[in-house]
Design a protein around this motif. Structure first.
Motif, PDB file in Angstrom:
ATOM      1  N   HIS A   1      23.199  28.604  84.807  1.00 21.95           N
ATOM      2  CA  HIS A   1      24.378  29.352  84.356  1.00 21.95           C
ATOM      3  C   HIS A   1      25.659  28.609  84.714  1.00 21.95           C
ATOM      4  O   HIS A   1      26.610  28.579  83.924  1.00 21.95           O
ATOM      5  N   ILE A   2      25.687  28.031  85.906  1.00 27.70           N
ATOM      6  CA  ILE A   2      26.851  27.251  86.321  1.00 27.70           C
ATOM      7  C   ILE A   2      27.059  26.073  85.380  1.00 27.70           C
ATOM      8  O   ILE A   2      28.186  25.779  84.952  1.00 27.70           O
ATOM      9  N   GLU A   3      25.968  25.398  85.037  1.00 22.96           N
ATOM     10  CA  GLU A   3      26.074  24.255  84.134  1.00 22.96           C
ATOM     11  C   GLU A   3      26.574  24.673  82.765  1.00 22.96           C
ATOM     12  O   GLU A   3      27.364  23.964  82.126  1.00 22.96           O
ATOM     13  N   LEU A   4      26.140  25.839  82.303  1.00 25.49           N
ATOM     14  CA  LEU A   4      26.595  26.337  81.012  1.00 25.49           C
ATOM     15  C   LEU A   4      28.084  26.656  81.046  1.00 25.49           C
ATOM     16  O   LEU A   4      28.834  26.307  80.129  1.00 25.49           O
ATOM     17  N   ALA A   5      28.527  27.304  82.122  1.00 35.25           N
ATOM     18  CA  ALA A   5      29.953  27.608  82.265  1.00 35.25           C
ATOM     19  C   ALA A   5      30.770  26.327  82.358  1.00 35.25           C
ATOM     20  O   ALA A   5      31.871  26.236  81.782  1.00 35.25           O
ATOM     21  N   ARG A   6      30.257  25.346  83.077  1.00 36.28           N
ATOM     22  CA  ARG A   6      30.962  24.061  83.179  1.00 36.28           C
ATOM     23  C   ARG A   6      31.082  23.387  81.820  1.00 36.28           C
ATOM     24  O   ARG A   6      32.105  22.774  81.504  1.00 36.28           O
ATOM     25  N   ALA A   7      30.053  23.493  81.012  1.00 33.80           N
ATOM     26  CA  ALA A   7      30.098  22.887  79.676  1.00 33.80           C
ATOM     27  C   ALA A   7      31.130  23.593  78.800  1.00 33.80           C
ATOM     28  O   ALA A   7      31.895  22.945  78.071  1.00 33.80           O
ATOM     29  N   ILE A   8      31.173  24.927  78.882  1.00 32.98           N
ATOM     30  CA  ILE A   8      32.126  25.684  78.061  1.00 32.98           C
ATOM     31  C   ILE A   8      33.556  25.346  78.447  1.00 32.98           C
ATOM     32  O   ILE A   8      34.392  25.013  77.596  1.00 32.98           O
ATOM     33  N   PHE A   9      33.874  25.415  79.737  1.00 27.46           N
ATOM     34  CA  PHE A   9      35.253  25.174  80.157  1.00 27.46           C
ATOM     35  C   PHE A   9      35.577  23.680  80.255  1.00 27.46           C
ATOM     36  O   PHE A   9      36.749  23.304  80.214  1.00 27.46           O
ATOM     37  N   GLY A  10      34.540  22.855  80.360  1.00 26.18           N
ATOM     38  CA  GLY A  10      34.769  21.412  80.323  1.00 26.18           C
ATOM     39  C   GLY A  10      35.296  20.960  78.974  1.00 26.18           C
ATOM     40  O   GLY A  10      35.917  19.895  78.865  1.00 26.18           O
ATOM     41  N   ALA A  11      35.079  21.774  77.945  1.00 28.78           N
ATOM     42  CA  ALA A  11      35.604  21.453  76.614  1.00 28.78           C
ATOM     43  C   ALA A  11      37.112  21.563  76.548  1.00 28.78           C
ATOM     44  O   ALA A  11      37.744  21.014  75.644  1.00 28.78           O
ATOM     45  N   VAL A  12      37.724  22.304  77.490  1.00 32.83           N
ATOM     46  CA  VAL A  12      39.179  22.486  77.472  1.00 32.83           C
ATOM     47  C   VAL A  12      39.850  21.862  78.694  1.00 32.83           C
ATOM     48  O   VAL A  12      41.016  22.130  78.982  1.00 32.83           O
ATOM     49  N   GLY A  13      39.130  21.013  79.422  1.00 34.88           N
ATOM     50  CA  GLY A  13      39.738  20.349  80.574  1.00 34.88           C
ATOM     51  C   GLY A  13      38.762  20.178  81.720  1.00 34.88           C
ATOM     52  O   GLY A  13      37.547  20.089  81.528  1.00 34.88           O
ATOM     53  N   GLU A  14      39.282  20.146  82.929  1.00 31.08           N
ATOM     54  CA  GLU A  14      38.472  19.974  84.123  1.00 31.08           C
ATOM     55  C   GLU A  14      37.973  21.319  84.637  1.00 31.08           C
ATOM     56  O   GLU A  14      38.527  22.367  84.312  1.00 31.08           O
ATOM     57  N   VAL A  15      36.917  21.271  85.455  1.00 29.07           N
ATOM     58  CA  VAL A  15      36.326  22.481  86.022  1.00 29.07           C
ATOM     59  C   VAL A  15      36.071  22.268  87.507  1.00 29.07           C
ATOM     60  O   VAL A  15      35.558  21.224  87.918  1.00 29.07           O
ATOM     61  N   VAL A  16      36.457  23.261  88.314  1.00 29.56           N
ATOM     62  CA  VAL A  16      36.131  23.245  89.743  1.00 29.56           C
ATOM     63  C   VAL A  16      35.450  24.562  90.085  1.00 29.56           C
ATOM     64  O   VAL A  16      35.710  25.589  89.472  1.00 29.56           O
ATOM     65  N   GLU A  17      34.574  24.516  91.062  1.00 29.21           N
ATOM     66  CA  GLU A  17      33.887  25.717  91.516  1.00 29.21           C
ATOM     67  C   GLU A  17      34.428  26.117  92.880  1.00 29.21           C
ATOM     68  O   GLU A  17      34.530  25.283  93.791  1.00 29.21           O
ATOM     69  N   VAL A  18      34.788  27.394  93.028  1.00 27.36           N
ATOM     70  CA  VAL A  18      35.344  27.892  94.282  1.00 27.36           C
ATOM     71  C   VAL A  18      34.694  29.223  94.626  1.00 27.36           C
ATOM     72  O   VAL A  18      34.177  29.920  93.736  1.00 27.36           O
ATOM     73  N   PRO A  19      34.706  29.610  95.913  1.00 26.44           N
ATOM     74  CA  PRO A  19      34.285  30.977  96.245  1.00 26.44           C
ATOM     75  C   PRO A  19      35.307  31.968  95.704  1.00 26.44           C
ATOM     76  O   PRO A  19      36.494  31.648  95.581  1.00 26.44           O
ATOM     77  N   GLU A  20      34.855  33.169  95.401  1.00 29.26           N
ATOM     78  CA  GLU A  20      35.767  34.131  94.790  1.00 29.26           C
ATOM     79  C   GLU A  20      36.951  34.453  95.690  1.00 29.26           C
ATOM     80  O   GLU A  20      38.029  34.797  95.214  1.00 29.26           O
ATOM     81  N   SER A  21      36.788  34.331  96.988  1.00 31.45           N
ATOM     82  CA  SER A  21      37.883  34.633  97.903  1.00 31.45           C
ATOM     83  C   SER A  21      39.107  33.758  97.664  1.00 31.45           C
ATOM     84  O   SER A  21      40.213  34.083  98.096  1.00 31.45           O
ATOM     85  N   LEU A  22      38.924  32.638  96.944  1.00 30.51           N
ATOM     86  CA  LEU A  22      40.026  31.713  96.670  1.00 30.51           C
ATOM     87  C   LEU A  22      40.600  31.869  95.261  1.00 30.51           C
ATOM     88  O   LEU A  22      41.531  31.150  94.897  1.00 30.51           O
ATOM     89  N   MET A  23      40.075  32.808  94.475  1.00 32.72           N
ATOM     90  CA  MET A  23      40.525  32.921  93.091  1.00 32.72           C
ATOM     91  C   MET A  23      41.984  33.363  92.977  1.00 32.72           C
ATOM     92  O   MET A  23      42.693  32.954  92.057  1.00 32.72           O
ATOM     93  N   ASP A  24      42.453  34.191  93.902  1.00 35.56           N
ATOM     94  CA  ASP A  24      43.863  34.585  93.861  1.00 35.56           C
ATOM     95  C   ASP A  24      44.766  33.389  94.161  1.00 35.56           C
ATOM     96  O   ASP A  24      45.846  33.257  93.583  1.00 35.56           O
ATOM     97  N   ALA A  25      44.316  32.519  95.052  1.00 40.08           N
ATOM     98  CA  ALA A  25      45.082  31.301  95.343  1.00 40.08           C
ATOM     99  C   ALA A  25      45.088  30.372  94.133  1.00 40.08           C
ATOM    100  O   ALA A  25      46.105  29.739  93.817  1.00 40.08           O
ATOM    101  N   VAL A  26      43.953  30.288  93.439  1.00 35.17           N
ATOM    102  CA  VAL A  26      43.883  29.505  92.207  1.00 35.17           C
ATOM    103  C   VAL A  26      44.871  30.046  91.181  1.00 35.17           C
ATOM    104  O   VAL A  26      45.595  29.293  90.518  1.00 35.17           O
ATOM    105  N   THR A  27      44.926  31.377  91.072  1.00 34.61           N
ATOM    106  CA  THR A  27      45.855  32.002  90.135  1.00 34.61           C
ATOM    107  C   THR A  27      47.297  31.633  90.463  1.00 34.61           C
ATOM    108  O   THR A  27      48.091  31.326  89.574  1.00 34.61           O
ATOM    109  N   GLY A  28      47.637  31.659  91.750  1.00 28.86           N
ATOM    110  CA  GLY A  28      48.995  31.336  92.171  1.00 28.86           C
ATOM    111  C   GLY A  28      49.370  29.884  91.944  1.00 28.86           C
ATOM    112  O   GLY A  28      50.545  29.571  91.709  1.00 28.86           O
ATOM    113  N   LEU A  29      48.368  28.989  91.998  1.00 27.13           N
ATOM    114  CA  LEU A  29      48.644  27.556  91.833  1.00 27.13           C
ATOM    115  C   LEU A  29      48.472  27.098  90.387  1.00 27.13           C
ATOM    116  O   LEU A  29      49.451  26.864  89.676  1.00 27.13           O
ATOM    117  N   SER A  30      47.237  27.002  89.930  1.00 27.26           N
ATOM    118  CA  SER A  30      47.014  26.441  88.591  1.00 27.26           C
ATOM    119  C   SER A  30      47.200  27.458  87.483  1.00 27.26           C
ATOM    120  O   SER A  30      47.579  27.101  86.363  1.00 27.26           O
TER     121      SER A  30
END
Length: 274
Positions: free
Chosen positions: A149-178
């Protein structure tokens, strides 16, 4: 041919993902089904990309191998209620989807897993440069997610740029930055152009210089793998123009303002998720 990718929501980000996936032939047009409430938008997507469309969210959910949620967070509960209400139509149980992917800001994995019980769920946060294939997407996996499933998600979003995997606890920080970061950069480019105009440059030339400077600097940092401080030191001559400008930026709190902007957006993202 059966539908492989279903999307609930046919807005700008959904279109960006669709266009790149089809261009890269990761999905064929007739393998994509978008549920979109607005008739003109459905007609546009069909005309431009040749995909399948519907106004029924349940059809997109039931027909797809992968379901991508690309709606506004405010309508999440209503959509989930609609999908649940349709699970028993004609005495048939709702099809179990191999993967549900959400790009809804502020909607947690726990909320998604409660809505799609027993199904693997991935939470994703792309940003607006994805619309030109230059985005970056952070993904966080739910408890039922497997490596495939991770590989499938990486392929989908890799079509529109780079992909990084993070724990969900960091998603709000991701929102604030990127997630919010493109707006900060846009403000900086606008300010650079205004500075050029203040120094006597024509608006069109000043805007071109500002945009190309930011774009070129980002490309240089990416290709050279230099730390930003190293590049800054290379441009800064003793007693020169650049150090004079940097001194002014430091005095005005430029660096602190950027850090503060990321932190403010991070806190707001946390608030939206409650």
């Amino acid at each position: 041919m059966s539908v492989k990718l279903g999307l609930i929501g046919g807005g700008v980000m959904a279109e960006a993902i669709i266009s790149r996936l089809i261009a890269r032939q990761l999905y064929l047009p007739d393998q994509v089904l978008v549920s979109e409430p607005q008739t003109p938008r459905r007609e546009f997507l069909v005309e431009k990309y040749g995909i399948k469309v519907t106004s029924d969210n349940r059809t997109a959910a039931a027909a797809s191998d992968v379901l991508l949620l690309a709606i506004k967070p405010q309508v999440f509960e209503a959509v989930v209620t609609e999908l649940a209400a349709g699970s028993g139509n004609n005495g048939q149980a709702k099809k179990q989807l191999p993967l549900v992917i959400s790009i809804l800001a502020g909607v947690s994995l726990s909320q998604l897993q409660a809505a799609f019980a027993g199904q693997p769920v991935i939470r994703a946060m792309p940003n607006t440069p994805a619309t030109v294939g230059a985005g970056i997407t952070a993904i966080a996996a739910g408890i039922a997610v497997e490596p495939s499933h991770i590989e499938l998600a990486r392929a989908i979003f890799g079509a529109v740029g780079e992909v990084v995997e993070v724990p969900e606890s960091l998603m709000d920080a991701v929102t604030g930055l990127s997630g919010s970061g493109p707006a900060y950069v846009a403000v900086m480019i606008e300010a650079l152009a205004d500075g050029g105009v203040a120094a006597g440059l024509p608006r069109a030339i000043s805007s071109q210089l500002a945009l190309s400077t930011v774009l070129g600097t980002a490309q240089l940092l990416q290709s050279s793998q230099l730390h930003p401080a190293q590049l800054k030191d290379r441009v800064t001559s003793p007693g020169g123009t650049t150090i004079a400008g940097i001194t002014h930026l430091e005095g005005a709190g430029f660096r602190s303002a950027i850090i503060g902007a990321v932190q403010a957006a991070y806190r707001r993202s946390q608030e939206l998720g409650k």
